[in-house]
Design an enzyme around this catalytic site. Structure first.
Site, PDB file in Angstrom:
ATOM      1  N   ARG A   1      50.313  30.183  49.059  1.00 17.88           N
ATOM      2  CA  ARG A   1      48.929  29.904  49.451  1.00 17.88           C
ATOM      3  C   ARG A   1      48.817  29.632  50.954  1.00 17.88           C
ATOM      4  O   ARG A   1      47.951  28.872  51.394  1.00 17.88           O
ATOM      5  CB  ARG A   1      48.346  28.733  48.662  1.00 17.88           C
ATOM      6  CG  ARG A   1      48.166  29.044  47.178  1.00 17.88           C
ATOM      7  CD  ARG A   1      47.505  27.897  46.453  1.00 17.88           C
ATOM      8  NE  ARG A   1      47.493  28.125  45.011  1.00 17.88           N
ATOM      9  CZ  ARG A   1      47.378  27.169  44.102  1.00 17.88           C
ATOM     10  NH1 ARG A   1      47.250  25.909  44.472  1.00 17.88           N
ATOM     11  NH2 ARG A   1      47.376  27.449  42.810  1.00 17.88           N
TER      12      ARG A   1
ATOM     13  N   ARG B   1      42.707  28.087  51.769  1.00 14.48           N
ATOM     14  CA  ARG B   1      41.658  27.126  52.131  1.00 14.48           C
ATOM     15  C   ARG B   1      42.064  26.113  53.180  1.00 14.48           C
ATOM     16  O   ARG B   1      41.212  25.401  53.710  1.00 14.48           O
ATOM     17  CB  ARG B   1      41.201  26.397  50.863  1.00 14.48           C
ATOM     18  CG  ARG B   1      40.438  27.298  49.904  1.00 14.48           C
ATOM     19  CD  ARG B   1      40.178  26.607  48.587  1.00 14.48           C
ATOM     20  NE  ARG B   1      41.414  26.389  47.845  1.00 14.48           N
ATOM     21  CZ  ARG B   1      41.501  25.666  46.742  1.00 14.48           C
ATOM     22  NH1 ARG B   1      40.419  25.048  46.280  1.00 14.48           N
ATOM     23  NH2 ARG B   1      42.651  25.525  46.112  1.00 14.48           N
TER      24      ARG B   1
ATOM     25  N   ARG C   1      35.662  33.954  54.346  1.00 16.85           N
ATOM     26  CA  ARG C   1      35.344  33.994  52.919  1.00 16.85           C
ATOM     27  C   ARG C   1      33.950  33.449  52.619  1.00 16.85           C
ATOM     28  O   ARG C   1      33.503  33.508  51.462  1.00 16.85           O
ATOM     29  CB  ARG C   1      36.375  33.175  52.129  1.00 16.85           C
ATOM     30  CG  ARG C   1      37.667  33.879  51.751  1.00 16.85           C
ATOM     31  CD  ARG C   1      37.505  34.894  50.617  1.00 16.85           C
ATOM     32  NE  ARG C   1      36.589  34.473  49.576  1.00 16.85           N
ATOM     33  CZ  ARG C   1      36.874  33.614  48.602  1.00 16.85           C
ATOM     34  NH1 ARG C   1      38.072  33.058  48.538  1.00 16.85           N
ATOM     35  NH2 ARG C   1      35.968  33.306  47.704  1.00 16.85           N
TER      36      ARG C   1
ATOM     37  N   ASP D   1      44.736  37.794  43.642  1.00 19.11           N
ATOM     38  CA  ASP D   1      44.665  36.795  42.582  1.00 19.11           C
ATOM     39  C   ASP D   1      45.345  37.379  41.354  1.00 19.11           C
ATOM     40  O   ASP D   1      45.321  38.607  41.144  1.00 19.11           O
ATOM     41  CB  ASP D   1      43.211  36.437  42.258  1.00 19.11           C
ATOM     42  CG  ASP D   1      43.119  35.238  41.317  1.00 19.11           C
ATOM     43  OD1 ASP D   1      43.027  34.110  41.826  1.00 19.11           O
ATOM     44  OD2 ASP D   1      43.178  35.436  40.091  1.00 19.11           O
TER      45      ASP D   1
ATOM     46  N   TYR E   1      45.502  32.529  30.296  1.00 14.94           N
ATOM     47  CA  TYR E   1      44.115  32.617  30.767  1.00 14.94           C
ATOM     48  C   TYR E   1      43.256  33.411  29.785  1.00 14.94           C
ATOM     49  O   TYR E   1      42.115  33.034  29.476  1.00 14.94           O
ATOM     50  CB  TYR E   1      44.059  33.277  32.139  1.00 14.94           C
ATOM     51  CG  TYR E   1      44.318  32.330  33.292  1.00 14.94           C
ATOM     52  CD1 TYR E   1      43.450  31.290  33.573  1.00 14.94           C
ATOM     53  CD2 TYR E   1      45.432  32.495  34.108  1.00 14.94           C
ATOM     54  CE1 TYR E   1      43.675  30.422  34.634  1.00 14.94           C
ATOM     55  CE2 TYR E   1      45.681  31.632  35.167  1.00 14.94           C
ATOM     56  CZ  TYR E   1      44.801  30.601  35.424  1.00 14.94           C
ATOM     57  OH  TYR E   1      45.036  29.740  36.464  1.00 14.94           O
TER      58      TYR E   1
END
Length: 370
Positions: free
Chosen positions: A48, A52, A61, A97, A172
């Protein structure tokens, strides 16, 4: 501490030092460590790292949905390059992703801010599995295009391909979104093993195809994320998960690139994860790298494993922990420095840059492994 710069190829170098001979990403410190070969320093990148914690990421983004950003080669390229420019890391990882390939396979899902992937119709029956179709390059042309752009932009800096492992994808799809207990996943796994294996076999096929697209486009390594595998016992992992992860990793044995396998909370699974066919096993922060190496075996490199939360502490604490991880990593035949999971959003990017410089400084010189 030597300052870090990044030359026009994206290759990190110390200020005042002559630029290294350009031998291509296949001979980079990162790839050499993955192959358990000697290198000029311990390579470092962060899971990552494109995300962010970077203000430039948040800016680009803004008002762009996650799945859309993964399908736009221009955005994928820029976001992937951002941490290479800022931190001087030894490898880039494709911005994507784990649900991108299953969305391409026809699953109706969205990545909801603050929640994660949400599946419109969870997979619970054989008919649900049959609706998940195989994929090819034509289903993910944006990934092929982004990788090709990045390989050109990165020069000697290797690019790591990215995919989710069958178990985590299945969780998921069965749960319908993120889960703390994976109760529905385990209920299906235990209650209908035939359906479970059919689902995971289909997901392994899709994941392998997705990674092969990236390899064909030029990535220098691949990482298979099994984020939720730590929810399982060793016996259940071997029975319900290992065969399908092996399908993916063994299916890339002829690809000519190192294969990394990573999961969270997998201390008791490390040996089995190594058996799945990876060249490098990622280790989260809970298990010291020297202990992990004994569990994995002497024929695998390791990746990790600074606790991401350490980066929020004062610098003397960060430095001490980096030194500890490097010392423990010397027990392995190859070590790629990383975090034990992804960069936390509240992390100061300047600390990441200092960690890269520190790792390079502390490990500069001949490496007697390999």
């Amino acid at each position: 501490m030597a300052a870090m710069t990044t030359d026009s190829t994206g290759t990190a170098a110390r200020d005042g030092a002559p630029a290294p001979a350009l031998a291509g990403p296949g001979d980079s410190p990162f790839v050499r460590a993955c192959r358990r070969q000697a290198g000029p320093h311990t390579p470092v990148w962060f899971m990552r790292q494109a995300g962010r914690s970077l203000p430039e990421y948040r800016e680009i983004r803004a008002n762009v949905a996650m799945l859309e950003s993964c399908r736009r080669p221009d955005l994928v390229t820029e976001i992937t390059l951002q941490p290479v420019r800022r931190h001087g890391v030894d490898a880039a990882i494709l911005f994507s992703d784990i649900v991108v390939p299953v969305a391409a396979a026809g699953v109706d899902l969205d990545i909801v801010p603050g929640t994660g992937p949400v599946v419109a119709e969870p997979v619970r029956t054989a008919e649900d599995v049959e609706r998940i179709r195989p994929i090819s390059r034509d289903d993910v042309p944006y990934v092929d295009e982004a990788v090709r752009q990045l390989v050109t932009e990165l020069g000697d800096t290797p690019l790591i391909g990215f995919a989710g492992a069958p178990f985590t994808l299945a969780s998921y799809l069965v749960e319908g979104g993120p889960s703390r207990t994976h109760a529905k996943t385990k209920a299906l796994m235990y209650g209908d093993p035939e359906l479970w294996h059919a689902l995971c076999a289909r997901l392994a096929e899709i994941t392998l195809a997705f990674l092969r697209v990236q390899v064909a486009a030029g990535v220098s390594a691949v990482q298979l994320f099994d984020s939720w595998a730590g929810a399982l016992s060793l016996a259940d992992y071997r029975r319900y998960v290992l065969p399908h992860s092996t399908t993916v990793l063994a299916g890339l044995a002829d690809a000519g690139v190192p294969r990394i396998h990573f999961g969270v909370g997998t201390a008791e699974l490390l040996g089995a994860m190594g058996e799945a066919g990876a060249d490098v096993v990622g280790v989260d922060w809970r298990t010291p790298l020297d202990v992990a190496t004994r569990r994995i075996g002497p024929d695998k490199a390791v990746q990790g494993n600074l606790d991401p939360a350490v980066l929020l502490a004062d610098w003397p604490v960060v430095e001490a922990e980096v030194r500890r991880v490097l010392a423990e990593g010397r027990a392995a035949p190859g070590h790629v420095f990383n975090l034990g999971h992804g960069v936390l959003p509240e992390t100061d990017p300047d600390v990441l840059t200092r960690v890269v410089a520190l790792v390079h400084e502390l490990t500069a010189g001949p490496d007697d492994r390999g």
